[in-house]
Enzyme design. Structure first.
Site, short mmCIF file in Angstrom:
data_model
loop_
_atom_site.label_atom_id
_atom_site.label_comp_id
_atom_site.label_asym_id
_atom_site.label_seq_id
_atom_site.Cartn_x
_atom_site.Cartn_y
_atom_site.Cartn_z
N ASP A 175 -18.52 -12.44 6.36
CA ASP A 175 -18.36 -11.09 6.89
C ASP A 175 -17.41 -11.20 8.08
O ASP A 175 -17.31 -12.24 8.73
CB ASP A 175 -19.71 -10.50 7.29
CG ASP A 175 -19.62 -8.98 7.47
OD1 ASP A 175 -18.52 -8.42 7.33
OD2 ASP A 175 -20.67 -8.36 7.76
N SER A 176 -16.72 -10.09 8.35
CA SER A 176 -15.60 -10.11 9.28
C SER A 176 -15.98 -10.05 10.75
O SER A 176 -15.12 -10.18 11.61
CB SER A 176 -14.73 -8.89 8.98
OG SER A 176 -15.54 -7.73 9.07
N GLY A 177 -17.23 -9.79 11.05
CA GLY A 177 -17.59 -9.55 12.45
C GLY A 177 -17.54 -8.07 12.77
O GLY A 177 -17.98 -7.63 13.83
N GLY A 178 -17.03 -7.29 11.83
CA GLY A 178 -16.92 -5.84 12.01
C GLY A 178 -18.27 -5.16 11.93
O GLY A 178 -18.34 -3.97 11.70
N TYR A 179 -19.32 -5.88 12.06
CA TYR A 179 -20.67 -5.33 12.05
C TYR A 179 -21.46 -6.02 13.15
O TYR A 179 -22.12 -5.36 13.96
CB TYR A 179 -21.32 -5.60 10.69
CG TYR A 179 -22.73 -5.10 10.56
CD1 TYR A 179 -23.00 -3.73 10.51
CD2 TYR A 179 -23.80 -5.99 10.51
CE1 TYR A 179 -24.31 -3.27 10.41
CE2 TYR A 179 -25.10 -5.53 10.40
CZ TYR A 179 -25.34 -4.19 10.35
OH TYR A 179 -26.63 -3.74 10.25
N GLN B 16 -15.97 3.02 4.26
CA GLN B 16 -16.88 3.57 5.28
C GLN B 16 -16.97 5.09 5.08
O GLN B 16 -16.67 5.56 4.00
CB GLN B 16 -16.38 3.19 6.69
CG GLN B 16 -16.52 1.69 7.02
CD GLN B 16 -17.97 1.25 7.26
OE1 GLN B 16 -18.89 2.06 7.44
NE2 GLN B 16 -18.19 -0.06 7.24
N GLY C 7 -21.47 0.50 5.98
CA GLY C 7 -21.96 1.67 6.69
C GLY C 7 -23.20 2.31 6.09
O GLY C 7 -23.59 3.41 6.49
N HIS D 169 -39.77 -18.96 -1.03
CA HIS D 169 -40.42 -18.02 -1.94
C HIS D 169 -39.59 -16.73 -2.08
O HIS D 169 -39.30 -16.28 -3.18
CB HIS D 169 -41.84 -17.67 -1.48
CG HIS D 169 -42.37 -16.48 -2.20
ND1 HIS D 169 -42.96 -16.57 -3.45
CD2 HIS D 169 -42.29 -15.15 -1.92
CE1 HIS D 169 -43.24 -15.37 -3.88
NE2 HIS D 169 -42.85 -14.48 -2.98
N ASP E 65 -13.69 -3.88 9.93
CA ASP E 65 -14.00 -2.45 9.81
C ASP E 65 -14.85 -2.01 10.98
O ASP E 65 -15.32 -2.82 11.77
CB ASP E 65 -14.79 -2.20 8.51
CG ASP E 65 -16.10 -2.98 8.47
OD1 ASP E 65 -16.17 -4.07 9.09
OD2 ASP E 65 -17.07 -2.52 7.85
N ASP F 234 -26.19 -8.56 -0.15
CA ASP F 234 -26.69 -9.56 0.79
C ASP F 234 -27.63 -8.84 1.72
O ASP F 234 -27.49 -7.63 1.92
CB ASP F 234 -25.55 -10.16 1.64
CG ASP F 234 -25.16 -9.23 2.77
OD1 ASP F 234 -24.43 -8.25 2.50
OD2 ASP F 234 -25.62 -9.43 3.91
N1 PRF Z 1 -19.49 -3.68 7.63
C1 PRF Z 1 -19.44 -5.04 7.70
N2 PRF Z 1 -20.53 -5.80 7.49
C2 PRF Z 1 -21.70 -5.18 7.23
C3 PRF Z 1 -21.82 -3.79 7.14
C4 PRF Z 1 -20.65 -2.98 7.35
O1 PRF Z 1 -20.66 -1.76 7.29
C5 PRF Z 1 -23.17 -3.52 6.86
C6 PRF Z 1 -23.79 -2.20 6.69
N3 PRF Z 1 -25.01 -2.21 6.00
C7 PRF Z 1 -23.81 -4.76 6.77
N4 PRF Z 1 -22.91 -5.74 6.99
N5 PRF Z 1 -18.28 -5.63 7.97
#
Ligand code: PRF
Length: 376
Positions: free
Chosen positions: A92-96, A194, A221, A340, A146, A271
Site C-alpha cells: 500500500d502506498s501510505g496514502g491511508y 475514491q 475509501g 486459525h 491517494d 486485505d
Molecule cells: N487507500 C489506500 N489504502 C487503503 C485504503 C484507501 O482508501 C483503505 C480504505 N478502506 C484501506 N487501505 N491507499
C-alpha cells in the site's frame, strides 16, 4: 502481470480468475494477509505458505520507509529477500496510513507532510516519492498515492479530494512509467477509486481510473465507518464501470460477510487486519460464526478450536487452552489465534472460488452469510 478471467457467475457478478506475477500465480478471489512492517504479525513464512496457503501478502510503504528504511531494503535486495517470502507482495502506498497513524499532517497539492509515529521526525510523501519508495521495497503490485477521505465527509471536500487523487495518479503513472524495477522482476501499478459515499463522485472516479488502463484497479475509501449497505452500493456502482478483464481490489475489507458480499459484486482481491489484529485479542472467525475466546463460556471447553479442520493448530489445541493463553497474554495465544483466523479467511475465499467455478456460488453465499455473523 497478467490476469486471466476464468469464470463469471451467472446469478451474481462473482468471478474466478488467475493473476500471474514474476513471483508466482494468485488464484482469485483472494484474501491477502496484512504484513505491515514486512511481517504478518505472529506468523512464520513457512506457516503462511504451508498451513495457511497464502498466495500474496501485503506490506506498507509508510512503515517500511520509516523502519527499516530504504537503505536497508535496497541492500537486502528488496523486501522478498529481506523477509524470506518468495511469493507475490503488494504494498500500500501510505496514502491511508499517513491519515490514520499520524497526527500532525498537512495535505497539499504537492503531497503530504507528516510526522513519524515512531520518533516524531518530519517527512514529505509525494506521488513521485511514493513510487520511488515502492520501487525500492520491490513489491510485485504497488499502489498509487491517494487520499482516503474519512466518513462522514462533506460533499465539497470529497469532490476536491477525488480530483486531487486523480491528479496525483497522473504523477504516479508518469514517475512509475519512467523508472525501472530494481531487482530484475517486473512490478505493476494499481490506481485507486475514491469518492466517499457519493454516487456521482464514485462514477466519475471509476471512469477516470479506468481511462488510465493500468493492469489492475483498486477501490479505496470504503469500510471507513459507513453502513455496510452503503459500501455495497458503492462497490456495485464502481465494479460496473471498471474493466472486466482486470483484477479489482477492495482495500481494507473486511468481515467474512463483507468479503462474500463484495465477491458477489465482482471484487477479486481483499486485505484486512481483522483476522490478525482481532485474532490477537481473542476474536475467532469460524464457518459457524464468531467466537470471543475470552468468554467464560469456553473456560472448560476442551474440544479442539477447529474440529474437522486440516490446520495443525486447529486440531492440536483446545478452546479452553487458547482461552487460557489469550487471557494470560501468552505469545503462543496470539500465534494460534492468528493462524486459525488466516486459515479460515483463506479457506473462505478458496471455497468461494470453487463454488463460482461449479456454479453454486450464489446459493452457497446466502447460506454462509446466515451462519457467519452469528455470535457463538
Ligand atoms: N487507500 C489506500 N489504502 C487503503 C485504503 C484507501 O482508501 C483503505 C480504505 N478502506 C484501506 N487501505 N491507499
Amino acid at each position: 502481470m497478467k490476469f486471466r478471467l476464468e469464470v463469471t457467475d451467472k446469478l451474481s457478478k462473482a468471478r474466478a480468475g488467475e493473476i500471474s506475477t514474476d513471483h508466482g500465480t494468485i488464484k482469485t478471489p483472494i484474501f491477502m494477509p496484512v504484513g505491515t512492517a514486512g511481517s504478518v504479525k505472529a506468523v512464520h513464512q513457512r506457516e503462511l505458505k504451508e498451513d495457511i496457503e497464502a498466495q500474496i501478502i501485503l506490506g506498507n510503504t509508510y512503515h517500511l520507509y520509516l523502519r527499516p528504511g530504504l537503505n536497508t531494503l535496497e541492500q537486502a535486495g528488496g523486501l522478498h529477500k529481506f523477509n524470506g517470502w518468495d511469493k507475490p507482495i503488494l504494498t500500500d502506498s501510505g496514502g491511508y496510513q499517513v491519515y490514520s497513524l499520524t497526527e500532525v499532517r498537512k495535505i497539499k497539492e504537492e503531497g503530504v507532510t507528516f510526522r513519524s509515529h515512531i520518533d516524531g521526525s518530519k517527512h514529505l510523501f509525494t506521488p513521485e516519492a511514493v513510487m520511488d519508495i515502492q520501487r525500492t521495497i520491490g513489491a510485485d503490485i504497488i499502489m498509487a498515492f491517494d487520499e482516503c477521505t474519512p466518513y462522514p465527509c462533506e460533499y465539497n471536500y470529497a469532490s476536491k479530494s477525488v480530483d486531487m487523487t486523480h491528479r496525483w495518479l497522473k504523477r504516479c503513472c508518469e514517475r512509475f512509467d519512467s523508472t525501472e524495477p530494481k531487482y530484475g522482476y517486473s512490478q505493476t501499478l494499481f490506481p485507486i477509486v475514491q469518492g466517499s459515499v457519493y454516487k456521482d463522485l464514485r462514477v466519475k472516479s471509476a471512469e477516470v481510473i479506468a481511462s488510465f488502463e493500468r493492469e489492475g484497479n483498486a477501490i479505496g475509501g470504503l469500510s471507513v465507518g459507513e453502513p455496510a449497505e452503503e459500501m455495497y452500493e458503492m462497490t456495485d456502482l464502481v465494479c460496473n464501470i471498471l474493466p472486466k478483464d482486470k483484477p479489482r481490489y477492495l482495500m481494507g475489507v473486511g468481515t467474512p460477510v463483507n468479503i462474500l458480499e463484495n465477491i458477489a459484486l465482482g471484487v477479486d482481491m481483499f486485505d484486512c487486519v481483522m483476522p490478525t489484529r482481532n485474532g490477537r485479542n481473542g476474536m475467532l472467525f469460524t464457518s459457524e460464526g464468531v467466537i470471543n475466546i475470552r468468554n467464560e463460556k469456553w473456560k472448560n471447553d476442551f474440544s479442539p478450536i477447529g474440529p474437522g479442520s486440516d490446520l495443525f493448530a486447529d486440531i492440536t489445541y483446545s478452546k479452553a487452552y487458547l482461552r487460557h493463553l489469550i487471557t494470560s497474554k501468552e505469545i503462543l495465544g496470539a500465534q494460534i489465534a492468528t493462524l486459525h483466523n488466516l486459515h479460515f479467511y483463506l479457506w473462505l475465499v478458496t471455497q468461494a472460488r470453487e463454488k463460482i467455478i461449479s456454479g453454486e456460488f450464489y446459493e452457497w453465499k446466502n447460506k454462509m452469510i446466515k451462519k457467519l455473523s452469528q455470535r457463538l
